[in-house]
Design a protein around this motif. Structure first.
Motif, PDB file in Angstrom:
ATOM      1  N   SER A   1       0.838  -1.195   0.000  1.00  0.00           N
ATOM      2  CA  SER A   1       0.000   0.000   0.000  1.00  0.00           C
ATOM      3  C   SER A   1       0.872   1.242   0.000  1.00  0.00           C
ATOM      4  O   SER A   1       1.948   1.255   0.592  1.00  0.00           O
ATOM      5  CB  SER A   1      -0.897   0.002   1.241  1.00  0.00           C
ATOM      6  OG  SER A   1      -1.545   1.239   1.385  1.00  0.00           O
TER       7      SER A   1
ATOM      8  N   SER B   1      -0.437   3.999   1.186  1.00  0.00           N
ATOM      9  CA  SER B   1      -1.239   4.841   2.067  1.00  0.00           C
ATOM     10  C   SER B   1      -0.367   5.617   3.055  1.00  0.00           C
ATOM     11  O   SER B   1       0.760   5.226   3.376  1.00  0.00           O
ATOM     12  CB  SER B   1      -2.245   3.988   2.849  1.00  0.00           C
ATOM     13  OG  SER B   1      -1.556   3.195   3.805  1.00  0.00           O
ATOM     14  N   ASP B   2      -0.914   6.717   3.546  1.00  0.00           N
ATOM     15  CA  ASP B   2      -0.224   7.499   4.573  1.00  0.00           C
ATOM     16  C   ASP B   2       0.047   6.662   5.816  1.00  0.00           C
ATOM     17  O   ASP B   2       1.075   6.825   6.465  1.00  0.00           O
ATOM     18  CB  ASP B   2      -1.057   8.731   4.959  1.00  0.00           C
ATOM     19  CG  ASP B   2      -1.085   9.788   3.869  1.00  0.00           C
ATOM     20  OD1 ASP B   2      -0.266   9.706   2.922  1.00  0.00           O
ATOM     21  OD2 ASP B   2      -1.924  10.705   3.969  1.00  0.00           O
TER      22      ASP B   2
END
Length: 191
Positions: free
Chosen positions: A130, A132-133
């Motif tokens: 991922s 993602s943050d």
């Protein structure tokens, strides 16, 4: 604006069992992340340092044996990521115990050790499951434990699609191992 550096000290400040379980609960591989983080944390000590340092130490012979296992691990990682040149270097070098000051001096040079690190790092980062943050923040927190990318990759193993094994590095690190890959030797030392 999101700044992953805000998470650098997260696991040092929130390292209780309950807090670690909560932090990792946001990831599908939470049990593996938790177990690996606990292994690293319990193998380290802070003793006035900002980062974990290995709690244990061992003989020159044992460090050389653990270093040899890590060298074979790096050879395998190079094979998997397609770095034929560094794989050959890993295969042909001799493991040599060195004084810490000698190792530090060699690490200031432009040696295969740095090229290997860059190649592994690029491949591992590209294989994150991922972008993602949350994943970025977690890896910043993992790095913040010991200021060691290899340990963060060991803990975060389940968050990569690339099938590599950082277990030999963890075993080497936990016994105080340090290393430098040159064109002709794999220098090992202990803290």
């Amino acid at each position: 604006m999101f700044d992953k550096s805000h998470f650098l000290g997260l696991l040092k400040e929130h390292g209780t069992d309950v807090e670690l379980r909560k932090i990792f609960s946001y990831f599908s591989s939470s049990l593996d992340l938790y177990a690996r983080a606990v292994r690293v944390i319990s193998s380290g000590r802070s003793d006035g340092s900002l980062y974990l340092r290995p709690r244990f130490s061992t003989s020159r012979e044992e460090i050389a044996a653990l270093g040899s296992a890590w060298l074979r691990g790096q050879e395998e990682i190079c094979r998997r990521i397609g770095d034929v040149e560094i794989e050959r270097t890993c295969r042909r070098v001799k493991v040599v115990f060195a004084a810490g000051s000698d190792l530090d001096a060699v690490l200031r040079d432009d040696i295969p050790h740095h090229w290997l690190f860059d190649g592994i790092g690029d491949s591992v980062r590209r294989s994150k499951i991922s972008e993602s943050d949350q994943v970025y923040a977690l890896f910043e927190a993992l790095y913040g434990l010991a200021a060691d990318y290899h340990l963060s990759w060991y803990i975060g193993d389940s968050l990569f699609e690339l099938d590599v094994n950082f277990d030999p590095y963890f075993e080497f690190w936990r016994m105080g191992g340090r290393c430098a890959l040159t064109e002709s030797e794999f220098l090992v030392s202990n803290q």
